[in-house]
Each structure stands twice: as structure tokens, then as C-alpha cells.
Motif scaffolding. Structure first.
Motif, PDB file in Angstrom:
ATOM      1  N   GLY A 282       0.744  -1.073   0.108  1.00 38.34           N
ATOM      2  CA  GLY A 282      -0.033   0.207   0.085  1.00 38.34           C
ATOM      3  C   GLY A 282       0.807   1.425  -0.028  1.00 38.34           C
ATOM      4  O   GLY A 282       0.210   2.212  -0.064  1.00 38.34           O
ATOM      5  N   SER A 283       1.999   1.296   0.110  1.00 34.96           N
ATOM      6  CA  SER A 283       3.049   2.461   0.284  1.00 34.96           C
ATOM      7  C   SER A 283       3.150   3.295  -1.442  1.00 34.96           C
ATOM      8  O   SER A 283       3.117   2.451  -2.421  1.00 34.96           O
ATOM      9  N   ARG A 284       2.996   4.552  -1.186  1.00 31.01           N
ATOM     10  CA  ARG A 284       3.060   5.019  -2.575  1.00 31.01           C
ATOM     11  C   ARG A 284       4.309   5.500  -2.828  1.00 31.01           C
ATOM     12  O   ARG A 284       4.608   6.542  -3.983  1.00 31.01           O
ATOM     13  N   ILE A 285       5.249   5.069  -2.120  1.00 30.83           N
ATOM     14  CA  ILE A 285       7.002   5.800  -2.717  1.00 30.83           C
ATOM     15  C   ILE A 285       7.753   4.665  -2.447  1.00 30.83           C
ATOM     16  O   ILE A 285       8.876   4.771  -3.430  1.00 30.83           O
ATOM     17  N   ALA A 286       7.469   3.298  -2.225  1.00 31.45           N
ATOM     18  CA  ALA A 286       8.258   2.181  -2.710  1.00 31.45           C
ATOM     19  C   ALA A 286       7.503   0.895  -2.384  1.00 31.45           C
ATOM     20  O   ALA A 286       6.427   1.009  -2.062  1.00 31.45           O
ATOM     21  N   ASP A 287       8.178  -0.325  -2.677  1.00 28.24           N
ATOM     22  CA  ASP A 287       7.543  -1.381  -2.537  1.00 28.24           C
ATOM     23  C   ASP A 287       7.852  -2.245  -1.218  1.00 28.24           C
ATOM     24  O   ASP A 287       7.439  -3.267  -1.068  1.00 28.24           O
ATOM     25  N   ARG A 288       8.382  -1.270  -0.214  1.00 26.99           N
ATOM     26  CA  ARG A 288       8.873  -2.058   0.972  1.00 26.99           C
ATOM     27  C   ARG A 288       8.466  -1.185   2.191  1.00 26.99           C
ATOM     28  O   ARG A 288       8.187   0.227   1.863  1.00 26.99           O
ATOM     29  N   ILE A 289       8.582  -1.436   3.312  1.00 24.47           N
ATOM     30  CA  ILE A 289       8.474  -0.649   4.489  1.00 24.47           C
ATOM     31  C   ILE A 289       9.639   0.395   4.501  1.00 24.47           C
ATOM     32  O   ILE A 289      10.847   0.105   4.342  1.00 24.47           O
TER      33      ILE A 289
END
Length: 603
Positions: free
Chosen positions: A556-563
Motif C-alpha cells: 500500500g506504500s505510495r513511495i516504495a515497494d517495502r517498509i
């Protein structure tokens, strides 16, 4: 004691009551005379009115002064009248005073002088001065006369009483007293006799007969007393021996009570690490006092399992119960089973007991005494005494002493068990308190310090840095788009993500004083003593890269595919920061700028 004749005492009593009686009679007589005198004085005005007033009124009317003077003298001659005064209506004033006037208290009477008593005009006023002095003189004269007469009567009566008392009473009593003084108990004495003859029996003859009977009784009593004294002496000697023996036993009992009291006092507030040593000392004192070769105390728990063994031996005597081990007493030899059943074992000659019991008794024991120690009707231990070097017949009082020790031993054993239980409970309580303290200061989900712990530590760390003028910094960080993470993957995945980040923080900040804490849902903070502005930014960037390296998927991140995380830092500045709250506000502002700059960076 001062001697005083009985006749004189009787005479004094008679005279005392006679004088008292005379005083009462005289007082009554004086009262009657006074009453009659007062009555006589009160009649004087009437007598003057009746006898003298007509002639006096006529003389006043005729103005015959000689006759008036004569009448006034006649009136003053009346007994009790001390003076008379006549005041006429013409202003004349005539006064006549009796030559026998005493000048004392007067009663004044005023009489009208009239020719006719039926309303005629008053010719003047006649004033009578009447005195009580004649009445008083009459009473005094009567009392003096009566006193003189009674004195003569009393003297005659006293002489007569003395004569009769001396002849009929005093002389016989003196004879009896002299004979009594000459009487020696235990020696024959002639019968008492009076020196005057009488044909009648009276009190004196009865007293004489009583004296003679008493003399005979005393002689008989003395003979019996001599026999009794001999028997009493023998009984006294026997009693003295018994008292001496009993005193020795009481002294022993007193010494035992003092010993028990001293031992019991030692166990009132004794700590656990001193209990065993105190029990060894108590057994040594008891064994020495009872003069035994060996004594021991065995404690058992509620299952009758041996939990404690203490033993004392006299010099040169080997141990007897050491090495019992921890096992139920019911599994022991027959002696213990018998003791648990009966409560007392008294074996004065161990070699004469049955072979089955003898096999369970050490071969060196000559005599044995054991008691079961109970507490609340449950066995809690065993106390025993052994005689090794000689056989011993235990006395009844020794059995009583041993039974008395049972309560003390029970208290000692229970005290030891309670102290052990208390020690274990205290240890468990300390562990529980430590666990509660950790729980109170740590976050239940991540194990990091919680907000409360963070608030306590931040102020202390800030105050210490300002006081010592040392560097101090902190980091505020937040997981980017964590709400979307929970919405996509669920709260369980979110909790797992928080735990993984917490584990990273724990392993990353390991220097002394560094404290990572969870202060909100996905918000964390780190206290970093000893770091300045540049160093804290380096540590923050290193932490951000370490989180990136975890590679925790974030769909659900809008800047990366990870935490990813956003961080804000602040370092202490003496001019800007007067409190830790100002530093936290700067770090929050830096965190806000990092989020505004696109997240996954350090502000």
C-alpha cells in the motif's frame, strides 16, 4: 502498761455519771427557776397598775410631790425593778433609782397614769426599768447550795463504795492474782483459797473454782503437750528432709523454665540463616542440663517426611541419628512407628526390649527417651535423649520436663518451616515485582520501553546533559503509510511489522544510555546521549538504510515497494533548549519536514 486500781476506775466511773446526772438535774432546775423568774418579772407591770397606780395618779392630779416620791420609791422597791421614771403632762420629770440596781440589761415597760381607767385623760407616763439580775442571782444561789450538798453526798458515797469494793472485790482478786503469779506450769500447786469467809456462793467463789479447774487442766495439758512435742519433732525432721528434696526439684524446674524461656526468646525474631545454628546451641544446652549422652531433634513435614535433623553428643559419644536422609518416618524402624502411634517412648533398659525393636536401636544405647512433637494435633517432629555410658531410669518430673519442651520444639520447627516458606515466598514476590516493573516500563507488543518509561528517562538524560554540558540528541521516527499497511494486510501483519522494527532498534542502539521506545501506534523515539547534531544525523541515516535493508513488503506504500521510515533529529542547544519538551518539538518539526519532502528521509 501503767497500773491503775480497779476500785479507783469503778469510783471514777460512778462519780463521772453522778456528776453528769447532777449537771442534767441542775440544768433542768435552773431552767425552771429562770422560767418562774421571768414570769414573776412579767407580772410586775400588772401589779403596779393594780396596787400603786390609783394612788400615784391621784398624787399627780393633786401635784403632791412628796407623795409621788414616796410612791415611786415603793414601786422601785419591788424585786426586779431597778428604776422608775414619771413624766407628767405638765412637763415634770421625776426619776427614782433603786439602791440595789446592778446596771445590767433592762426590760422597759411604759404605763399611762390615769385617774379613771375608763377613758379619762392621761396625766403622764410611768416608765419601769425591770432587770433579770435578781432571777440570775436566785439561780446562782440555788446552784451553789445544790453543789455543796451534792459534793458532801458524793464524798460520803465514794468512801462507802471504796470500802465495799476493797473488802468484797479487790482483796479477793489480789489474792487470786498473787496465787496465779506463783503458779509454775508443770509443777504441783496447792488449791487456791480466799482469806475471807462467806456462807454464800458468789462470783468470787465461782472464779476460785474456775482457777482450780484451770490448774488441773493445765497440768494435764502439759503432759499431753510433751508427748505431742516429741512426735512433732520427729515429723518436723522428716518434713525438713522432704522440703529439702522438694526445693532441689523446684530449683531444677526453675532453672529449666529459665532455660526454656531463654531458648524460646532467641527464636522470636531470628533470621533464617541463624535458625540451624540456634537449634544446635539449644540442643547443647538441653543435653547438658538433662545430663544425657546424646539428644536430637528431627523435623517432619505434613507427609511425615524428615526435613530437618539436629543432634548433640557429649564428649566421646558418637552420633546416633545423623544420615537419616529425607524419607517418611513411617518407613523407619519399629521404634519410630511406635512413637508416632503412642506419642512417648520410655525405655530404661534397651537390652531388655524385644529383639525386633532392639534391631532398630543402635547397639550402644543403654536407655532411650523419645517424644512425638505435635502442632495442631499433627506430628511435626521427634525429640529424643540417649544414654550410652550407663542405663538410666527416667523420673516422673524428667518426663514432665521433656513433655513441656514439646511445645517449644514445635514452635521452633514451625518457625523454621515458616521462615523457609517466607523466604521462598519473598523470592517469588521479588521475581514477580521485577516482572511487573519490566511490564510497567515496557511496551507489551514490541518489548521496547513504553511512553511512561520514555518520559521518565528523557528528563533525567536531558538534565544530566545540561548539568555536565555534554552532547545529547534524540530521534523521532514514523513508519510511512502504516495505516494503509494495516488496511491491506491486517492488524496481525501490522503487529508483526512493529515487532520486527523493534528488534532492529534493539540491535541497532546498544551503547550505554541509548534508549529506543515506542511512544505511539507506529511512532518511535530514541534517546542518544553523547551525540551532537552531525553524529545523530549519521545514526538516523544508518537506521533508515537498515530498515530499507529489511525488505519488508508494503503493497500500500505510495513511495516504495517495502517498509520505509521518516526520521526527525534534534541535538541539545543550550541557547534554544531549556527543557526536553523543546528538543522533542524540534525533532517533531524535523520529522514533519521529512514527511513533507516525500518521506523515506531524515529531516
Amino acid at each position: 502498761m501503767r497500773f491503775k486500781s480497779l476500785a479507783l476506775q469503778v469510783l471514777q466511773q460512778i462519780l463521772f455519771y453522778a456528776v453528769l446526772f447532777w449537771l442534767v438535774v441542775s440544768a433542768v432546775r435552773a431552767g425552771m427557776l429562770f422560767y418562774q423568774g421571768q414570769k414573776r418579772l412579767a407580772e410586775i407591770p400588772g401589779t403596779v397598775n393594780a396596787l400603786y397606780m390609783p394612788l400615784l395618779a391621784q398624787s399627780v392630779w393633786d401635784v403632791e410631790l412628796p407623795t409621788i416620791q414616796q410612791e415611786l420609791a415603793s414601786i422601785s422597791a419591788i424585786n426586779g425593778v431597778e428604776a422608775v421614771t414619771l413624766e407628767t403632762r405638765l412637763g415634770q420629770r421625776l426619776h427614782y433609782r433603786s439602791p440595789h440596781a446592778s446596771g445590767g440589761h433592762h426590760n422597759i415597760y411604759r404605763l399611762d397614769v390615769r385617774l379613771n381607767r375608763n377613758g379619762a385623760e392621761s396625766l403622764g407616763t410611768l416608765t419601769l426599768y425591770v432587770s433579770n439580775t435578781p432571777v440570775q442571782r436566785e439561780i446562782a444561789s440555788d446552784l451553789i447550795t445544790s453543789m455543796a450538798q451534792r459534793t458532801l453526798d458524793f464524798m460520803a458515797l465514794a468512801l462507802l463504795i471504796i470500802f465495799i469494793l476493797r473488802r468484797r472485790f479487790i482483796m479477793p482478786v489480789q489474792q487470786l492474782a498473787q496465787a496465779a503469779r506463783a503458779f509454775v506450769p508443770g509443777e504441783p500447786a496447792p488449791p487456791f483459797r480466799l482469806q475471807y469467809q462467806t456462807e454464800l456462793e458468789d462470783e468470787m467463789t465461782q472464779l476460785l473454782a474456775s482457777f482450780n479447774a484451770m490448774r488441773s487442766s493445765i497440768n494435764t495439758h502439759l503432759a499431753e503437750r510433751e508427748r505431742y512435742e516429741t512426735a512433732l519433732k520427729e515429723a518436723r525432721d522428716e518434713l525438713a528432709n522432704r522440703v529439702e528434696e522438694r526445693t532441689a526439684r523446684l530449683d531444677q524446674l526453675l532453672s529449666f523454665q529459665q532455660l526454656i524461656s531463654a531458648i524460646s526468646s532467641r527464636f522470636i525474631n531470628i533470621p533464617l540463616d541463624e535458625v540451624d545454628e540456634a537449634m544446635d546451641g539449644a540442643l547443647a544446652q538441653i543435653g547438658t542440663f538433662m545430663e544425657v549422652d546424646r539428644c536430637y531433634l528431627i523435623g517432619v513435614d505434613h507427609l511425615q517426611v524428615v526435613s530437618m535433623v539436629h543432634e548433640w553428643q557429649a564428649d566421646g559419644v558418637a552420633a546416633g541419628v545423623e544420615g537419616l536422609g529425607f524419607a517418611p518416618l513411617s518407613d523407619r524402624p519399629a521404634l519410630f512407628a511406635t512413637l508416632l502411634r503412642e506419642g512417648v517412648l520410655n525405655i530404661p533398659h534397651c537390652r531388655q526390649i524385644p529383639i525386633a525393636a532392639q534391631e532398630s536401636t543402635p547397639s550402644d544405647i543403654e536407655s532411650l527417651l523419645m517424644i512425638r512433637i505435635d502442632h495442631l494435633d499433627q506430628p511435626v517432629g521427634v525429640f529424643g535423649c540417649d544414654m550410652v555410658r550407663r542405663a538410666r531410669q527416667w523420673r516422673d518430673e524428667e518426663l514432665v520436663l521433656v513433655r513441656l519442651m514439646g511445645d517449644m520444639f514445635a514452635n521452633m520447627i514451625i518457625r523454621r518451616q515458616q521462615l523457609h516458606a517466607l523466604s521462598e515466598t519473598q523470592q517469588q514476590l521479588e521475581e514477580a515485582n521485577a516482572h511487573l516493573a519490566r511490564m510497567a516500563l515496557s511496551d507489551s507488543l514490541t518489548g521496547l520501553a513504553n511512553r511512561r518509561h520514555f518520559d521518565e528517562e528523557k528528563r533525567q538524560a536531558f538534565d544530566k546533559a545540561r548539568r555536565k554540558n555534554e552532547p545529547f540528541a534524540l530521534i523521532m521516527l514514523d513508519i510511512d503509510f502504516f495505516k494503509e499497511y494495516n488496511d491491506r494486510l491486517g492488524h496481525q501483519a501490522g503487529d508483526q511489522c512493529l515487532r520486527q522494527l523493534a528488534a532492529l532498534l534493539t540491535s541497532f542502539f546498544t551503547y550505554p544510555g541509548e534508549l529506543p521506545a515506542r511512544i505511539g501506534g507506529e511512532e518511535f523515539a530514541v534517546l542518544l546521549p553523547g551525540l551532537d547534531h552531525l553524529e545523530v544525523r549519521k545514526r538516523a541515516e544508518a537506521l533508515r538504510m537498515a530498515v530499507w535493508a529489511l525488505n519488508l513488503a508494503h503493497p500500500g506504500s505510495r513511495i516504495a515497494d517495502r517498509i520505509t521510515i521518516s526520521l526527525g533529529t534534534a541535538a541539545i542547544d543550550a541557547e534554544r533548549h531549556s527543557s526536553i519538551d523543546q528538543m522533542i518539538a524540534d525533532a517533531d518539526a524535523a520529522l514533519y519536514r521529512a514527511k513533507a519532502s516525500g518521506r523515506n528521509c531524515t529531516g
